[in-house]
Design a protein around this motif. Structure first.
Motif, PDB file in Angstrom:
ATOM      1  N   ASP A  26       2.607   2.895  -0.197  1.00 50.36           N
ATOM      2  CA  ASP A  26       1.544   2.970  -1.200  1.00 50.36           C
ATOM      3  C   ASP A  26       0.290   3.602  -0.616  1.00 50.36           C
ATOM      4  OD1 ASP A  26       3.039   1.835  -3.235  1.00 50.36           O
ATOM      5  OD2 ASP A  26       2.397  -0.212  -2.780  1.00 50.36           O
ATOM      6  N   GLU A  27      -0.008   3.296   0.638  1.00 49.69           N
ATOM      7  CA  GLU A  27      -1.212   3.869   1.251  1.00 49.69           C
ATOM      8  C   GLU A  27      -1.125   5.390   1.320  1.00 49.69           C
ATOM      9  OE1 GLU A  27      -2.093   2.108   5.001  1.00 49.69           O
ATOM     10  OE2 GLU A  27      -2.163   0.061   4.232  1.00 49.69           O
ATOM     11  N   ARG A  29       0.700   7.429  -0.582  1.00 45.11           N
ATOM     12  CA  ARG A  29       0.598   7.987  -1.936  1.00 45.11           C
ATOM     13  C   ARG A  29      -0.850   7.955  -2.434  1.00 45.11           C
ATOM     14  NH1 ARG A  29       5.236   4.299  -2.819  1.00 45.11           N
ATOM     15  NH2 ARG A  29       7.171   5.507  -2.570  1.00 45.11           N
ATOM     16  N   GLU A  30      -1.533   6.838  -2.175  1.00 45.54           N
ATOM     17  CA  GLU A  30      -2.921   6.705  -2.630  1.00 45.54           C
ATOM     18  C   GLU A  30      -3.838   7.657  -1.859  1.00 45.54           C
ATOM     19  OE1 GLU A  30      -3.483   2.571  -1.946  1.00 45.54           O
ATOM     20  OE2 GLU A  30      -2.406   1.947  -3.746  1.00 45.54           O
ATOM     21  N   LEU A  34      -5.987  10.733  -3.467  1.00 36.85           N
ATOM     22  CA  LEU A  34      -7.437  10.750  -3.253  1.00 36.85           C
ATOM     23  C   LEU A  34      -7.907  12.072  -2.672  1.00 36.85           C
ATOM     24  CD1 LEU A  34      -9.892   8.856  -3.544  1.00 36.85           C
ATOM     25  CD2 LEU A  34      -9.390   7.968  -1.253  1.00 36.85           C
ATOM     26  N   THR A 332      -8.054   0.785   3.771  1.00 43.89           N
ATOM     27  CA  THR A 332      -6.971   1.452   3.051  1.00 43.89           C
ATOM     28  C   THR A 332      -7.554   2.518   2.129  1.00 43.89           C
ATOM     29  OG1 THR A 332      -7.049  -0.058   1.168  1.00 43.89           O
ATOM     30  CG2 THR A 332      -5.687  -0.720   3.045  1.00 43.89           C
ATOM     31  N   ALA A 334      -7.249   2.726  -0.996  1.00 46.80           N
ATOM     32  CA  ALA A 334      -7.804   2.054  -2.176  1.00 46.80           C
ATOM     33  C   ALA A 334      -9.217   1.559  -1.897  1.00 46.80           C
ATOM     34  CB  ALA A 334      -6.896   0.889  -2.586  1.00 46.80           C
ATOM     35  N   VAL A 337     -11.870   4.545  -1.879  1.00 44.64           N
ATOM     36  CA  VAL A 337     -12.141   5.312  -3.105  1.00 44.64           C
ATOM     37  C   VAL A 337     -13.639   5.487  -3.360  1.00 44.64           C
ATOM     38  CG1 VAL A 337     -11.976   5.274  -5.625  1.00 44.64           C
ATOM     39  CG2 VAL A 337      -9.940   4.891  -4.237  1.00 44.64           C
TER      40      VAL A 337
END
Length: 348
Positions: A26-27, A29-30, A34, A332, A334, A337
């Motif tokens: 997930d990291e 992909r995020e 970003l 992370t 997320a 952001v």
């Protein structure tokens, strides 16, 4: 393959001690969504084995660069490392950087592995370069070891991007001589960052290379106040304290900090109780608050903290100091952001 919006920005996957290795998927992909340019994969001898994580990052992404930053060149046979790199280049479509570093001397002693020398890392880099040119490395007898015959792929003829973790002047000069990227250490004071960049670029020029061909990454602990308090403690106090535990003498010497502070830190009873465990992993909130009071504010100033806008300004400042890229470490994607959004609004 699309070009990331921020090729000059990166992050560390699974920073610190992750709950699960699968969190990396997930990291990555995020981070890619970003617009971050590179995900760095560090290695700890638990559930953060670098080759496995790099493969997972490649499978979960399309455009982000994957940098093994870093592994130790003497923990695998050089042909295994070459095969790892070759496989990663194929799996990722050429988005891989192989990074090596010295590691932690006390840990290597406990494992029965000789401490890595500058000559050994330079010899290892030379072996990798030859293998990726399709050469047969025959009767090799050098600092990296004795090898009767090493062959990766006789049809291969490409350049393998390689990075090195730079701390002291010998590693920095080596990076300038024969590596593509240099990763500076976390919690480097401004003056230290400037000096390190100058060392790398000067070494590149002296070796007949274009200094701009060697990318210097700042590794900046980036923990904004949107991150929960307990995690902020781990990412700032816990991380710096862990470095002081592992190689505090070197970090203090490189930053030209007061060694008396380190002596008091090491003599503290609470720190002594955690001598064999990293404080960013085992330190409770109470312990980290106590340890944080032992460390001067100026030492923590070599990080990005506060509001997202303040963190974004600190990131941009690393570029002003001469770095070519900034690794926003300890958070992370997320959590990054709002920092990246602030950076986008004021991007240099």
């Amino acid at each position: 393959m699309t070009t990331p919006e921020f090729p000059e920005l990166g992050f560390y996957g699974l920073a610190g001690q992750p709950a699960s290795s699968r969190d990396l998927l997930d990291e990555v992909r995020e981070g890619e969504a970003l617009g971050l340019g590179t995900v760095f994969i560090s290695e700890r001898y638990n559930k953060k084995e670098a080759a496995t994580l790099c493969g997972a990052a490649a499978a979960a992404s399309e455009s982000i660069t994957i940098s093994c930053g870093v592994t130790n060149s003497n923990t695998r046979h050089p042909l295994l490392t070459a095969g790892f790199a070759y496989t990663m280049q194929s799996l990722s479509g050429g988005r891989f950087v192989l990074g090596i570093g010295r590691g932690i001397p006390i840990l290597q002693q406990l494992m029965g592995i000789p401490e890595i020398t500058t000559a050994e890392m330079e010899d290892f880099a030379g072996i990798m370069r030859r293998l990726f040119r399709g050469e047969m490395v025959a009767s090799h007898d050098g600092p990296a070891g004795k090898f009767p015959l090493l062959v990766l792929d006789p049809t291969l003829d490409e350049h393998l991007p390689m990075g090195i973790g730079g701390f002291g002047p010998n590693s920095l000069r080596l990076g300038g001589r024969c590596f593509d990227e240099v990763i500076l250490h976390t919690f480097f004071a401004d003056e230290t960052v400037v000096r390190c960049v100058e060392t790398v670029k000067s070494a590149a020029e002296q070796a007949g290379r274009d200094p701009d061909d060697v990318k210097v990454w700042s590794c900046l602990a980036t923990i904004s106040d949107v991150v929960p308090y307990e995690k902020r403690l781990k990412g700032t106090v816990g991380r710096l304290a862990s470095y002081l535990q592992a190689y505090g003498d070197l970090l203090v010497r490189v930053n030209r900090w007061d060694p008396a502070v380190l002596e008091r830190f090491n003599a503290d009873e609470v720190v002594a109780k955690h001598r064999w465990t990293a404080l960013d992993h085992t330190g409770t909130t109470d312990v980290l608050e106590h340890v944080g009071a032992l460390i001067p504010d100026e030492w923590f100033a070599a990080s990005a903290t506060g509001s997202p806008a303040e963190c974004a300004a600190a990131v941009a400042h690393q570029l002003d100091l001469g770095c070519d890229g900034v690794i926003m470490h300890g958070a992370t994607p997320a959590e990054l952001v709002p920092v990246v959004e602030a950076y986008r609004r004021s991007r240099p």
